[in-house]
Design a protein around this motif. Sequence first.
Motif, PDB file in Angstrom:
ATOM      1  N   ASP A 120     -32.336  83.508  96.262  1.00 14.20           N
ATOM      2  CA  ASP A 120     -33.368  83.338  97.272  1.00 14.20           C
ATOM      3  C   ASP A 120     -33.157  84.382  98.355  1.00 14.20           C
ATOM      4  N   VAL A 121     -34.227  84.784  98.983  1.00 11.10           N
ATOM      5  CA  VAL A 121     -34.149  85.803 100.011  1.00 11.10           C
ATOM      6  C   VAL A 121     -34.480  85.180 101.343  1.00 11.10           C
ATOM      7  N   GLU A 122     -33.614  85.359 102.310  1.00 15.57           N
ATOM      8  CA  GLU A 122     -33.871  84.887 103.662  1.00 15.57           C
ATOM      9  C   GLU A 122     -34.251  86.075 104.518  1.00 15.57           C
ATOM     10  N   ASP A 133     -39.678  80.752 105.334  1.00 18.59           N
ATOM     11  CA  ASP A 133     -40.137  81.157 104.015  1.00 18.59           C
ATOM     12  C   ASP A 133     -41.301  82.135 104.070  1.00 18.59           C
ATOM     13  N   VAL A 135     -41.288  85.315 103.518  1.00 18.24           N
ATOM     14  CA  VAL A 135     -41.237  86.254 102.402  1.00 18.24           C
ATOM     15  C   VAL A 135     -41.889  85.632 101.172  1.00 18.24           C
ATOM     16  N   ALA A 136     -41.651  84.340 100.946  1.00 15.23           N
ATOM     17  CA  ALA A 136     -42.250  83.661  99.784  1.00 15.23           C
ATOM     18  C   ALA A 136     -43.768  83.617  99.893  1.00 15.23           C
ATOM     19  N   ASP A 175     -37.355  93.478 103.975  1.00 12.05           N
ATOM     20  CA  ASP A 175     -37.175  92.097 103.528  1.00 12.05           C
ATOM     21  C   ASP A 175     -38.178  91.729 102.435  1.00 12.05           C
ATOM     22  N   ASP A 178     -37.183  93.448  99.223  1.00 10.58           N
ATOM     23  CA  ASP A 178     -36.012  92.741  98.703  1.00 10.58           C
ATOM     24  C   ASP A 178     -36.433  91.429  98.037  1.00 10.58           C
ATOM     25  N   GLY A 179     -37.390  90.736  98.643  1.00 14.81           N
ATOM     26  CA  GLY A 179     -37.891  89.493  98.063  1.00 14.81           C
ATOM     27  C   GLY A 179     -38.597  89.717  96.740  1.00 14.81           C
ATOM     28  N   ARG A 183     -36.335  87.801  94.294  1.00 17.47           N
ATOM     29  CA  ARG A 183     -36.940  86.490  94.092  1.00 17.47           C
ATOM     30  C   ARG A 183     -37.858  86.468  92.882  1.00 17.47           C
TER      31      ARG A 183
END
Length: 197
Positions: A120-122, A133, A135-136, A175, A178-179, A183
């Motif tokens: 998971d990416v924070e 969340d 990025v999600a 970010d 990266d996600g 992810r």
Amino acid sequence: HPLFAKRTFDYCIVDEASQITQPVCLGPLQFCEVFVLVGDHYQLPPLVRNPEALRSGMAVSLFKRLSQAHPRAVVHLTHQYRMNQDIMLLSNSLAYNHRLRCGSPQVANALLPSETAQNDVEPTDPTHADDDDWVARVGSPTSAVVFADTDGLPAPEVRAGSTVRNDVEASLVRDLVDGLVRRWGVAKSEIGVISPY
């Protein structure tokens, strides 16, 4: 070129003619009987940096000039294979009067692969500490188009000589990329970042 001084052609086809300055476009046309200009003047115009050339109209392509002067000679290609229907909607509404169509159902409904990565990416940006969340939601493979409004963030532009940068927005883009990679398993080679900075 010396080859053209002694030869003419039945046809001359100029691709991306809407991005070419008029003098460059006119050059080869004098050596043909019939010419076809292929392009789209709703996209990128010719790049003209000289102020005098700009004032004299050189930023207007021959393609645009002729298509406006002779609209009956224009053939509109309406099927496109580059973008899904959600991405196409913006340009179709603003520039093409809803004439564009997706070339196939696969193109119309194309989305990123929905494979979920293990990690998971924070977000690392402190301005998003309360939004765990983002990025999600922004990078979700089920959305083809997302506008992420950053106007409310303390994200000042920094000028250094003739360059401009925005470290907060760069962090947000990092970010998000990266996600997409960690992810959703999108290959880095499949991601392109376009920035005016």
